[in-house]
Design a protein around this motif. Sequence first.
Motif, PDB file in Angstrom:
ATOM      1  N   PRO A 137      88.465 -32.369 -69.402  1.00 44.40           N
ATOM      2  CA  PRO A 137      89.779 -31.856 -68.987  1.00 44.40           C
ATOM      3  C   PRO A 137      90.263 -32.830 -67.855  1.00 44.40           C
ATOM      4  O   PRO A 137      89.823 -33.286 -67.033  1.00 44.40           O
ATOM      5  N   TYR A 138      91.810 -33.162 -68.134  1.00 47.41           N
ATOM      6  CA  TYR A 138      92.295 -33.996 -67.432  1.00 47.41           C
ATOM      7  C   TYR A 138      92.387 -33.874 -65.990  1.00 47.41           C
ATOM      8  O   TYR A 138      92.466 -34.164 -64.880  1.00 47.41           O
ATOM      9  N   THR A 139      92.435 -32.511 -65.704  1.00 46.62           N
ATOM     10  CA  THR A 139      92.417 -31.614 -64.513  1.00 46.62           C
ATOM     11  C   THR A 139      91.146 -31.959 -63.677  1.00 46.62           C
ATOM     12  O   THR A 139      91.172 -31.724 -62.474  1.00 46.62           O
ATOM     13  N   ASN A 140      90.106 -32.294 -64.193  1.00 45.24           N
ATOM     14  CA  ASN A 140      88.905 -32.894 -63.368  1.00 45.24           C
ATOM     15  C   ASN A 140      88.907 -34.054 -63.116  1.00 45.24           C
ATOM     16  O   ASN A 140      88.300 -35.096 -63.558  1.00 45.24           O
ATOM     17  N   HIS A 141      89.892 -34.146 -61.966  1.00 38.18           N
ATOM     18  CA  HIS A 141      90.002 -35.592 -61.376  1.00 38.18           C
ATOM     19  C   HIS A 141      88.831 -36.426 -60.900  1.00 38.18           C
ATOM     20  O   HIS A 141      87.868 -35.796 -60.637  1.00 38.18           O
ATOM     21  N   GLY A 142      89.225 -37.741 -60.965  1.00 38.51           N
ATOM     22  CA  GLY A 142      88.158 -38.483 -60.555  1.00 38.51           C
ATOM     23  C   GLY A 142      88.925 -39.270 -59.168  1.00 38.51           C
ATOM     24  O   GLY A 142      89.642 -40.076 -59.404  1.00 38.51           O
ATOM     25  N   ASP A 143      88.754 -38.700 -58.191  1.00 37.26           N
ATOM     26  CA  ASP A 143      89.217 -39.109 -56.777  1.00 37.26           C
ATOM     27  C   ASP A 143      87.909 -39.899 -55.711  1.00 37.26           C
ATOM     28  O   ASP A 143      88.244 -40.181 -54.758  1.00 37.26           O
ATOM     29  N   CYS A 144      86.493 -39.874 -56.390  1.00 36.14           N
ATOM     30  CA  CYS A 144      85.735 -40.348 -55.369  1.00 36.14           C
ATOM     31  C   CYS A 144      84.974 -41.363 -56.246  1.00 36.14           C
ATOM     32  O   CYS A 144      84.591 -41.115 -57.467  1.00 36.14           O
ATOM     33  N   ALA A 145      84.431 -42.673 -55.735  1.00 35.15           N
ATOM     34  CA  ALA A 145      84.161 -43.476 -56.405  1.00 35.15           C
ATOM     35  C   ALA A 145      82.308 -43.594 -56.206  1.00 35.15           C
ATOM     36  O   ALA A 145      81.978 -43.444 -55.352  1.00 35.15           O
ATOM     37  N   ALA A 146      81.986 -43.718 -57.573  1.00 37.42           N
ATOM     38  CA  ALA A 146      80.392 -43.929 -57.458  1.00 37.42           C
ATOM     39  C   ALA A 146      80.075 -45.310 -57.825  1.00 37.42           C
ATOM     40  O   ALA A 146      80.853 -45.711 -59.017  1.00 37.42           O
ATOM     41  N   MET A 147      79.134 -45.876 -57.394  1.00 37.04           N
ATOM     42  CA  MET A 147      78.889 -47.111 -57.734  1.00 37.04           C
ATOM     43  C   MET A 147      77.450 -47.207 -58.530  1.00 37.04           C
ATOM     44  O   MET A 147      76.773 -46.340 -58.571  1.00 37.04           O
ATOM     45  N   PHE A 148      77.703 -48.024 -59.570  1.00 31.55           N
ATOM     46  CA  PHE A 148      76.538 -48.067 -60.561  1.00 31.55           C
ATOM     47  C   PHE A 148      75.922 -49.747 -60.389  1.00 31.55           C
ATOM     48  O   PHE A 148      76.498 -50.464 -59.766  1.00 31.55           O
ATOM     49  N   ARG A 149      75.100 -49.786 -61.207  1.00 38.84           N
ATOM     50  CA  ARG A 149      74.526 -51.069 -61.093  1.00 38.84           C
ATOM     51  C   ARG A 149      75.321 -52.373 -61.407  1.00 38.84           C
ATOM     52  O   ARG A 149      75.488 -53.188 -60.995  1.00 38.84           O
ATOM     53  N   ARG A 150      76.339 -52.002 -62.504  1.00 37.79           N
ATOM     54  CA  ARG A 150      77.260 -52.953 -62.733  1.00 37.79           C
ATOM     55  C   ARG A 150      78.546 -52.761 -62.366  1.00 37.79           C
ATOM     56  O   ARG A 150      79.427 -53.801 -62.773  1.00 37.79           O
ATOM     57  N   GLY A 151      79.134 -52.067 -61.936  1.00 41.48           N
ATOM     58  CA  GLY A 151      80.433 -51.454 -61.370  1.00 41.48           C
ATOM     59  C   GLY A 151      80.583 -50.168 -60.912  1.00 41.48           C
ATOM     60  O   GLY A 151      79.633 -49.483 -60.484  1.00 41.48           O
ATOM     61  N   TRP A 152      81.965 -49.697 -60.779  1.00 39.67           N
ATOM     62  CA  TRP A 152      82.304 -48.544 -60.131  1.00 39.67           C
ATOM     63  C   TRP A 152      82.857 -47.637 -61.223  1.00 39.67           C
ATOM     64  O   TRP A 152      83.682 -48.166 -62.005  1.00 39.67           O
ATOM     65  N   SER A 153      83.004 -46.201 -61.050  1.00 41.51           N
ATOM     66  CA  SER A 153      83.795 -45.483 -61.931  1.00 41.51           C
ATOM     67  C   SER A 153      84.471 -44.107 -60.647  1.00 41.51           C
ATOM     68  O   SER A 153      83.669 -44.080 -59.602  1.00 41.51           O
ATOM     69  N   ASP A 154      85.387 -43.599 -61.024  1.00 38.34           N
ATOM     70  CA  ASP A 154      85.942 -42.492 -60.166  1.00 38.34           C
ATOM     71  C   ASP A 154      85.429 -41.279 -60.690  1.00 38.34           C
ATOM     72  O   ASP A 154      85.416 -41.100 -62.088  1.00 38.34           O
ATOM     73  N   ARG A 155      84.614 -40.479 -60.139  1.00 42.04           N
ATOM     74  CA  ARG A 155      84.139 -39.280 -60.562  1.00 42.04           C
ATOM     75  C   ARG A 155      84.713 -38.302 -59.636  1.00 42.04           C
ATOM     76  O   ARG A 155      85.296 -38.341 -58.701  1.00 42.04           O
ATOM     77  N   ASN A 156      84.608 -36.854 -60.156  1.00 40.15           N
ATOM     78  CA  ASN A 156      84.965 -35.703 -59.373  1.00 40.15           C
ATOM     79  C   ASN A 156      84.037 -35.509 -58.016  1.00 40.15           C
ATOM     80  O   ASN A 156      82.884 -35.608 -58.274  1.00 40.15           O
ATOM     81  N   CYS A 157      84.883 -35.490 -57.233  1.00 42.28           N
ATOM     82  CA  CYS A 157      84.381 -35.523 -55.818  1.00 42.28           C
ATOM     83  C   CYS A 157      83.365 -34.492 -55.760  1.00 42.28           C
ATOM     84  O   CYS A 157      82.384 -34.491 -54.804  1.00 42.28           O
ATOM     85  N   PHE A 158      83.666 -33.292 -56.576  1.00 50.08           N
ATOM     86  CA  PHE A 158      82.342 -32.168 -56.302  1.00 50.08           C
ATOM     87  C   PHE A 158      81.335 -32.274 -57.129  1.00 50.08           C
ATOM     88  O   PHE A 158      80.335 -31.413 -57.314  1.00 50.08           O
ATOM     89  N   ALA A 159      81.173 -33.396 -58.087  1.00 56.27           N
ATOM     90  CA  ALA A 159      80.195 -33.539 -58.912  1.00 56.27           C
ATOM     91  C   ALA A 159      78.818 -33.916 -57.959  1.00 56.27           C
ATOM     92  O   ALA A 159      79.111 -34.454 -56.657  1.00 56.27           O
ATOM     93  N   GLN A 160      77.574 -33.632 -58.244  1.00 61.64           N
ATOM     94  CA  GLN A 160      76.508 -33.585 -57.515  1.00 61.64           C
ATOM     95  C   GLN A 160      76.034 -34.853 -57.818  1.00 61.64           C
ATOM     96  O   GLN A 160      75.399 -34.979 -59.090  1.00 61.64           O
ATOM     97  N   LEU A 161      75.874 -35.902 -57.395  1.00 63.93           N
ATOM     98  CA  LEU A 161      75.180 -37.077 -57.854  1.00 63.93           C
ATOM     99  C   LEU A 161      73.769 -36.953 -56.959  1.00 63.93           C
ATOM    100  O   LEU A 161      73.727 -36.381 -56.005  1.00 63.93           O
ATOM    101  N   ASN A 162      72.745 -37.542 -57.603  1.00 67.71           N
ATOM    102  CA  ASN A 162      71.480 -37.772 -56.839  1.00 67.71           C
ATOM    103  C   ASN A 162      71.460 -38.441 -55.683  1.00 67.71           C
ATOM    104  O   ASN A 162      70.486 -38.323 -54.701  1.00 67.71           O
ATOM    105  N   GLU A 163      72.272 -39.491 -55.294  1.00 66.99           N
ATOM    106  CA  GLU A 163      72.020 -40.398 -54.250  1.00 66.99           C
ATOM    107  C   GLU A 163      73.256 -40.881 -53.576  1.00 66.99           C
ATOM    108  O   GLU A 163      74.608 -40.633 -54.239  1.00 66.99           O
ATOM    109  N   TYR A 164      73.309 -41.161 -52.646  1.00 75.47           N
ATOM    110  CA  TYR A 164      74.384 -41.866 -51.787  1.00 75.47           C
ATOM    111  C   TYR A 164      73.987 -42.793 -50.667  1.00 75.47           C
ATOM    112  O   TYR A 164      72.823 -42.994 -50.352  1.00 75.47           O
ATOM    113  N   ILE A 165      74.843 -43.638 -50.507  1.00 75.89           N
ATOM    114  CA  ILE A 165      74.564 -44.733 -49.551  1.00 75.89           C
ATOM    115  C   ILE A 165      75.483 -44.603 -48.339  1.00 75.89           C
ATOM    116  O   ILE A 165      76.733 -44.515 -48.292  1.00 75.89           O
TER     117      ILE A 165
END
Length: 261
Positions: A137-165
Amino acid sequence: MKIMIITITSMIIFTLVTSLVSSSTDGGVCPDLWHPFGRKCYRLFENPLNWFDSLEVCKDNLASLATVNTEEKHKFIVEKYCSSSSNSSSGPCERWIGFNDIDVEDVWQWASGAKNDGFNMWGPSEPNDRDGTVSEPYTNHGDCAAMFRRGWSDRNCFAQLNEYICEKERNMYILKRVYGRNGSPACLKETELADLTLRSSTTVRSRVDCFRLCISIEHCTVFQVRSDSKNALTCDVLLSEAKHAQYDSGHDGCDMFIINI
Ligand SMILES: [Ca+2]
Ligand SMILES: [Ca+2]
Protein backbone atom coordinates in the motif's frame (compact mmCIF):
# COMPACT_ATOMS: atom_id res chain seq x y z
CA MET A 1 53.14 7.50 54.71
CA LYS A 2 50.30 9.15 52.90
CA ILE A 3 50.69 12.49 51.26
CA MET A 4 48.47 14.64 49.15
CA ILE A 5 49.08 14.82 45.52
CA ILE A 6 50.62 18.20 45.05
CA THR A 7 51.78 18.26 41.52
CA ILE A 8 50.64 17.09 38.21
CA THR A 9 53.80 17.71 36.36
CA SER A 10 53.30 16.12 33.05
CA MET A 11 50.62 16.28 30.48
CA ILE A 12 50.58 13.88 27.65
CA ILE A 13 48.40 14.45 24.65
CA PHE A 14 46.93 11.03 24.58
CA THR A 15 46.88 10.80 20.84
CA LEU A 16 50.56 9.98 21.17
CA VAL A 17 49.64 7.00 23.26
CA THR A 18 46.66 6.01 21.21
CA SER A 19 48.85 5.61 18.20
CA LEU A 20 49.56 2.29 19.84
CA VAL A 21 45.97 1.19 19.42
CA SER A 22 45.00 2.87 16.21
CA SER A 23 46.95 3.30 13.05
CA SER A 24 45.10 6.49 12.29
CA THR A 25 47.03 9.70 12.67
CA ASP A 26 44.15 12.10 13.07
CA GLY A 27 43.69 11.49 16.75
CA GLY A 28 41.08 10.19 19.10
CA VAL A 29 40.11 6.75 20.15
CA CYS A 30 37.06 4.55 19.97
CA PRO A 31 35.67 2.56 22.90
CA ASP A 32 35.66 -1.21 22.80
CA LEU A 33 33.36 -2.66 20.14
CA TRP A 34 33.52 0.59 18.17
CA HIS A 35 35.69 0.90 15.09
CA PRO A 36 37.46 4.02 13.85
CA PHE A 37 37.07 5.45 10.39
CA GLY A 38 38.12 9.01 9.72
CA ARG A 39 37.22 11.07 12.74
CA LYS A 40 34.32 8.87 13.75
CA CYS A 41 33.66 5.58 15.52
CA TYR A 42 31.18 3.00 14.22
CA ARG A 43 29.44 0.09 15.79
CA LEU A 44 27.12 -2.52 14.35
CA PHE A 45 24.21 -3.51 16.57
CA GLU A 46 22.48 -6.78 15.75
CA ASN A 47 19.18 -6.71 17.60
CA PRO A 48 15.98 -6.26 15.58
CA LEU A 49 14.53 -2.79 16.10
CA ASN A 50 12.61 -0.19 14.15
CA TRP A 51 14.37 2.99 13.10
CA PHE A 52 13.21 5.08 16.07
CA ASP A 53 14.26 2.52 18.65
CA SER A 54 17.57 2.02 16.86
CA LEU A 55 18.21 5.75 17.12
CA GLU A 56 17.43 5.64 20.84
CA VAL A 57 20.03 2.89 21.38
CA CYS A 58 22.57 4.99 19.50
CA LYS A 59 21.74 7.99 21.68
CA ASP A 60 22.11 5.87 24.80
CA ASN A 61 25.63 5.25 23.54
CA LEU A 62 26.29 8.97 23.02
CA ALA A 63 25.99 8.38 19.30
CA SER A 64 23.52 8.69 16.45
CA LEU A 65 22.47 6.48 13.58
CA ALA A 66 25.27 6.55 11.04
CA THR A 67 25.69 9.54 8.75
CA VAL A 68 26.86 7.78 5.61
CA ASN A 69 27.67 10.88 3.62
CA THR A 70 30.58 9.66 1.53
CA GLU A 71 31.10 6.67 -0.69
CA GLU A 72 34.22 5.83 1.30
CA LYS A 73 32.17 5.59 4.47
CA HIS A 74 29.59 3.38 2.78
CA LYS A 75 32.40 1.13 1.58
CA PHE A 76 34.00 1.01 5.01
CA ILE A 77 30.75 -0.06 6.63
CA VAL A 78 30.11 -2.72 4.01
CA GLU A 79 33.64 -4.09 4.21
CA LYS A 80 33.76 -3.93 7.98
CA TYR A 81 30.38 -5.37 8.82
CA CYS A 82 28.89 -7.24 5.90
CA SER A 83 31.09 -10.27 6.36
CA SER A 84 30.84 -10.48 10.14
CA SER A 85 27.22 -9.78 10.92
CA SER A 86 24.91 -12.66 11.45
CA ASN A 87 22.49 -12.06 8.61
CA SER A 88 24.72 -10.52 6.05
CA SER A 89 27.55 -12.78 4.95
CA SER A 90 25.77 -13.64 1.74
CA GLY A 91 22.60 -11.58 2.05
CA PRO A 92 21.81 -7.99 1.20
CA CYS A 93 23.46 -6.71 4.37
CA GLU A 94 20.60 -4.44 5.31
CA ARG A 95 20.68 -2.09 8.29
CA TRP A 96 19.32 1.27 9.41
CA ILE A 97 21.28 4.45 8.90
CA GLY A 98 20.38 7.98 9.94
CA PHE A 99 18.97 9.33 6.65
CA ASN A 100 15.25 10.11 6.84
CA ASP A 101 12.47 12.29 5.42
CA ILE A 102 10.19 11.97 8.42
CA ASP A 103 9.61 15.70 8.91
CA VAL A 104 8.96 16.72 5.31
CA GLU A 105 8.38 14.24 2.54
CA ASP A 106 11.33 14.05 0.17
CA VAL A 107 13.44 16.44 2.25
CA TRP A 108 16.13 14.07 3.48
CA GLN A 109 18.15 14.81 6.54
CA TRP A 110 20.60 13.04 8.84
CA ALA A 111 19.52 12.06 12.34
CA SER A 112 22.89 13.28 13.64
CA GLY A 113 22.06 16.83 12.53
CA ALA A 114 24.81 16.75 9.90
CA LYS A 115 23.98 18.84 6.84
CA ASN A 116 22.65 16.93 3.86
CA ASP A 117 25.17 17.91 1.22
CA GLY A 118 23.42 16.00 -1.53
CA PHE A 119 25.32 12.74 -1.31
CA ASN A 120 23.27 9.57 -1.47
CA MET A 121 23.53 6.02 -2.66
CA TRP A 122 19.89 5.28 -3.47
CA GLY A 123 19.37 2.02 -5.28
CA PRO A 124 17.41 1.72 -8.55
CA SER A 125 13.94 3.35 -8.26
CA GLU A 126 14.70 4.53 -4.72
CA PRO A 127 13.62 6.50 -2.83
CA ASN A 128 10.04 5.65 -3.75
CA ASP A 129 8.38 6.41 -0.40
CA ARG A 130 7.42 2.78 -0.15
CA ASP A 131 8.55 -0.08 1.99
CA GLY A 132 9.48 -3.01 -0.17
CA THR A 133 7.71 -3.72 -3.40
CA VAL A 134 5.30 -1.53 -5.34
CA SER A 135 2.49 -3.94 -4.57
CA GLU A 136 2.44 -2.75 -0.97
CA PRO A 137 0.00 0.00 0.00
CA TYR A 138 1.17 3.48 -0.82
CA THR A 139 0.27 4.56 2.70
CA ASN A 140 3.07 2.36 3.92
CA HIS A 141 5.51 5.24 3.60
CA GLY A 142 9.24 4.89 3.26
CA ASP A 143 10.71 7.67 5.37
CA CYS A 144 13.78 5.98 6.82
CA ALA A 145 16.83 4.80 4.90
CA ALA A 146 18.29 1.35 5.10
CA MET A 147 21.66 0.71 3.54
CA PHE A 148 22.37 -2.42 1.62
CA ARG A 149 25.60 -3.77 0.30
CA ARG A 150 25.12 -1.92 -2.99
CA GLY A 151 22.89 1.02 -2.13
CA TRP A 152 20.06 2.40 -0.04
CA SER A 153 16.31 2.18 0.00
CA ASP A 154 13.66 4.05 1.94
CA ARG A 155 11.67 1.81 4.20
CA ASN A 156 8.86 2.08 6.69
CA CYS A 157 10.45 3.53 9.83
CA PHE A 158 8.50 1.04 11.94
CA ALA A 159 9.84 -1.98 10.11
CA GLN A 160 12.10 -4.06 12.30
CA LEU A 161 15.45 -4.51 10.64
CA ASN A 162 17.91 -6.92 12.18
CA GLU A 163 20.74 -4.45 12.32
CA TYR A 164 21.64 -0.80 12.60
CA ILE A 165 24.84 1.23 12.58
CA CYS A 166 25.65 3.86 15.18
CA GLU A 167 28.28 6.53 14.73
CA LYS A 168 29.95 8.92 17.13
CA GLU A 169 32.90 11.24 17.39
CA ARG A 170 36.25 9.87 18.29
CA ASN A 171 37.26 11.22 21.64
CA MET A 172 40.26 13.32 22.34
CA TYR A 173 41.71 12.67 25.74
CA ILE A 174 44.39 14.38 27.70
CA LEU A 175 46.11 12.31 30.31
CA LYS A 176 47.65 13.82 33.38
CA ARG A 177 50.10 11.63 35.16
CA VAL A 178 49.84 11.84 38.92
CA TYR A 179 52.93 12.51 41.02
CA GLY A 180 53.47 12.63 44.74
CA ARG A 181 55.35 15.17 46.82
CA ASN A 182 58.67 13.49 46.31
CA GLY A 183 58.29 13.53 42.57
CA SER A 184 57.77 9.83 42.14
CA PRO A 185 54.62 8.41 40.58
CA ALA A 186 51.65 8.36 42.94
CA CYS A 187 49.65 5.21 43.31
CA LEU A 188 47.14 3.51 45.54
CA LYS A 189 48.22 0.37 47.35
CA GLU A 190 46.13 -2.73 46.94
CA THR A 191 44.78 -2.41 50.45
CA GLU A 192 43.56 1.11 49.71
CA LEU A 193 41.67 0.26 46.57
CA ALA A 194 38.53 -1.28 47.98
CA ASP A 195 36.42 1.83 48.37
CA LEU A 196 37.65 3.56 45.28
CA THR A 197 37.71 0.89 42.66
CA LEU A 198 35.11 0.26 40.07
CA ARG A 199 36.85 -2.82 38.83
CA SER A 200 40.19 -3.88 40.20
CA SER A 201 42.78 -6.50 39.59
CA THR A 202 42.10 -6.76 35.92
CA THR A 203 45.09 -8.14 34.11
CA VAL A 204 46.02 -6.09 31.08
CA ARG A 205 48.71 -6.26 28.46
CA SER A 206 49.51 -2.58 28.39
CA ARG A 207 48.72 0.82 29.86
CA VAL A 208 46.68 1.56 26.78
CA ASP A 209 44.48 -1.45 27.52
CA CYS A 210 43.87 -0.05 31.00
CA PHE A 211 43.03 3.35 29.54
CA ARG A 212 40.59 1.75 27.12
CA LEU A 213 38.98 -0.18 29.94
CA CYS A 214 38.55 3.03 31.91
CA ILE A 215 36.94 4.99 29.08
CA SER A 216 34.55 2.13 28.39
CA ILE A 217 33.19 2.45 31.92
CA GLU A 218 30.91 5.28 32.90
CA HIS A 219 32.32 7.58 35.59
CA CYS A 220 35.87 6.32 35.24
CA THR A 221 38.30 9.18 34.96
CA VAL A 222 41.25 7.77 36.88
CA PHE A 223 43.20 4.59 36.39
CA GLN A 224 46.46 3.14 37.54
CA VAL A 225 48.60 0.35 36.22
CA ARG A 226 50.69 -1.76 38.57
CA SER A 227 53.35 -4.20 37.54
CA ASP A 228 54.48 -7.05 39.75
CA SER A 229 57.90 -8.64 40.05
CA LYS A 230 57.19 -10.72 36.97
CA ASN A 231 56.16 -7.61 35.01
CA ALA A 232 52.52 -8.72 34.82
CA LEU A 233 50.30 -5.63 34.63
CA THR A 234 47.24 -5.04 36.76
CA CYS A 235 44.77 -2.31 35.87
CA ASP A 236 42.84 -0.51 38.63
CA VAL A 237 39.90 1.47 37.33
CA LEU A 238 38.91 4.15 39.81
CA LEU A 239 35.93 6.29 40.61
CA SER A 240 36.37 9.92 39.74
CA GLU A 241 36.20 10.82 43.43
CA ALA A 242 39.43 8.96 43.90
CA LYS A 243 41.39 11.88 42.59
CA HIS A 244 40.52 13.80 45.69
CA ALA A 245 41.78 11.05 47.94
CA GLN A 246 45.22 10.80 49.40
CA TYR A 247 47.66 8.58 47.71
CA ASP A 248 50.86 6.91 48.61
CA SER A 249 53.67 7.69 46.33
CA GLY A 250 56.81 6.00 45.26
CA HIS A 251 55.55 2.61 44.19
CA ASP A 252 57.95 1.11 41.77
CA GLY A 253 56.26 0.11 38.58
CA CYS A 254 52.97 1.83 39.28
CA ASP A 255 51.54 4.78 37.42
CA MET A 256 48.30 6.66 37.91
CA PHE A 257 46.59 8.81 35.31
CA ILE A 258 43.70 11.24 35.35
CA ILE A 259 41.74 11.47 32.14
CA ASN A 260 40.47 14.85 31.01
CA ILE A 261 38.10 14.81 28.10
CA1 LIG B 1 9.35 9.34 2.32
CA1 LIG C 1 11.66 2.23 -0.77
